[in-house]
Design an enzyme around this catalytic site. Structure first.
Site, mmCIF file in Angstrom:
data_model
loop_
_atom_site.group_PDB
_atom_site.id
_atom_site.type_symbol
_atom_site.label_atom_id
_atom_site.label_comp_id
_atom_site.label_asym_id
_atom_site.label_seq_id
_atom_site.Cartn_x
_atom_site.Cartn_y
_atom_site.Cartn_z
ATOM 1 N N GLU A 16 -1.605 -8.770 4.208
ATOM 2 C CA GLU A 16 -1.607 -9.150 5.624
ATOM 3 C C GLU A 16 -3.007 -9.276 6.202
ATOM 4 O O GLU A 16 -3.197 -9.826 7.301
ATOM 5 C CB GLU A 16 -0.776 -8.160 6.447
ATOM 6 C CG GLU A 16 -1.462 -6.869 6.839
ATOM 7 C CD GLU A 16 -1.578 -5.832 5.725
ATOM 8 O OE1 GLU A 16 -2.112 -4.746 5.989
ATOM 9 O OE2 GLU A 16 -1.112 -6.125 4.599
ATOM 10 N N HIS A 41 -3.633 -5.093 0.707
ATOM 11 C CA HIS A 41 -3.104 -5.478 2.015
ATOM 12 C C HIS A 41 -3.113 -7.001 2.168
ATOM 13 O O HIS A 41 -4.043 -7.568 2.747
ATOM 14 C CB HIS A 41 -3.928 -4.830 3.130
ATOM 15 C CG HIS A 41 -3.655 -3.377 3.300
ATOM 16 N ND1 HIS A 41 -2.724 -2.895 4.196
ATOM 17 C CD2 HIS A 41 -4.164 -2.300 2.660
ATOM 18 C CE1 HIS A 41 -2.680 -1.581 4.111
ATOM 19 N NE2 HIS A 41 -3.551 -1.189 3.183
ATOM 20 N N CYS A 46 0.841 -1.210 0.000
ATOM 21 C CA CYS A 46 0.000 0.000 0.000
ATOM 22 C C CYS A 46 0.876 1.260 0.000
ATOM 23 O O CYS A 46 1.470 1.575 -1.015
ATOM 24 C CB CYS A 46 -0.994 -0.032 1.164
ATOM 25 S SG CYS A 46 -2.383 1.125 0.939
#
Length: 241
Positions: A225, A223, A119
């Site tokens: 994660e 993202h 990002c």
């Protein structure tokens, strides 16, 4: 996925530096990172090390101790870093973090240390190589504090497409994006509206910018994660090993 010593690769992850963070009975300044980042590194076979903001002149010595580097998501990049006037919709600056993370990116590029930008991290990679950003992009961050999802389509023949060959839905939260690509970068995935969703620096292809070592370099606008797919991070860990 291990380095020459047989250990899991050491992956440094940049962090926030926040005033007045609260936990338990404490309210103190804190270097912090959403737990999804180290968990993703660990799930992909790496060891995670948090890298709080420091003096930029220390970046090269920090990177020299790492096998790989992740520049995490976070606040908007200061527009002056890419020669733009501030749009009223651009968020507050984190100048200390900008300076530190740009120094980390430059050190990793110079040393050939594998690098993944997530990002904001992808945007900083683009800025570090002379690119610019769109300061406000509607439709990619609908509800404050809530991750959305949209489809991302890889560009065939790219590093990203080798990791994730199919179009897939990804967790996303951003209101800025790549405008002009930085030197040597190529777009390797797009959203349905044409937004650049991933960039990479192909090693051995064309003329690399001066001072760039040609290692594994990838930036993704979403993202990972916050999702279950570990392939992008596994690619970094494998390159770091």
């Amino acid at each position: 996925m291990a380095n020459a010593t047989g250990d899991r690769p050491l992956i440094g992850v940049s962090t926030y530096l926040e005033a007045g963070a609260r936990w338990g009975v404490w309210e103190l300044d804190a270097a912090l990172l959403p737990a999804g980042y180290p968990r993703l590194v660990q799930r992909a076979g790496g060891l995670a090390a948090m890298l709080p903001p420091d003096a930029p002149e220390h970046a090269a010595s920090v990177v020299a101790r790492l096998d790989g580097l992740v520049i995490a998501g976070g606040p908007d990049v200061e527009p002056g870093r890419y020669g733009a006037e501030r749009d009223p919709r651009t968020g507050p600056s984190a100048r200390e973090r900008d300076a530190w993370e740009l120094a980390l990116v430059e050190a990793a590029l110079a040393a050939g240390v594998p690098l993944l930008g997530i990002c904001r991290g992808m945007q900083l990679l683009n800025v570090a190589l002379g690119g610019t950003l769109v300061q406000h992009l509607p439709g990619h961050a609908e509800v404050p504090g809530v991750f959305g999802r949209h489809a991302v389509k890889p560009v065939p023949g790219t590093l990203y497409a080798a990791l994730v060959p199919e179009e897939m839905s990804v967790p996303t939260f951003h209101h800025q994006a790549v405008e002009r690509l930085g030197a040597g970068l190529v777009a390797c995935a797009y959203a349905g509206d044409g937004t650049v969703e991933a960039v990479e620096l192909p090693s051995g292809v064309g003329e690399l910018p001066s001072g760039v070592g040609g290692a594994w370099v990838l930036g993704v606008q979403w993202h990972p994660e916050m999702g279950e797919d570990v392939r992008v991070m596994r690619g970094l860990v494998a390159a770091a090993g």
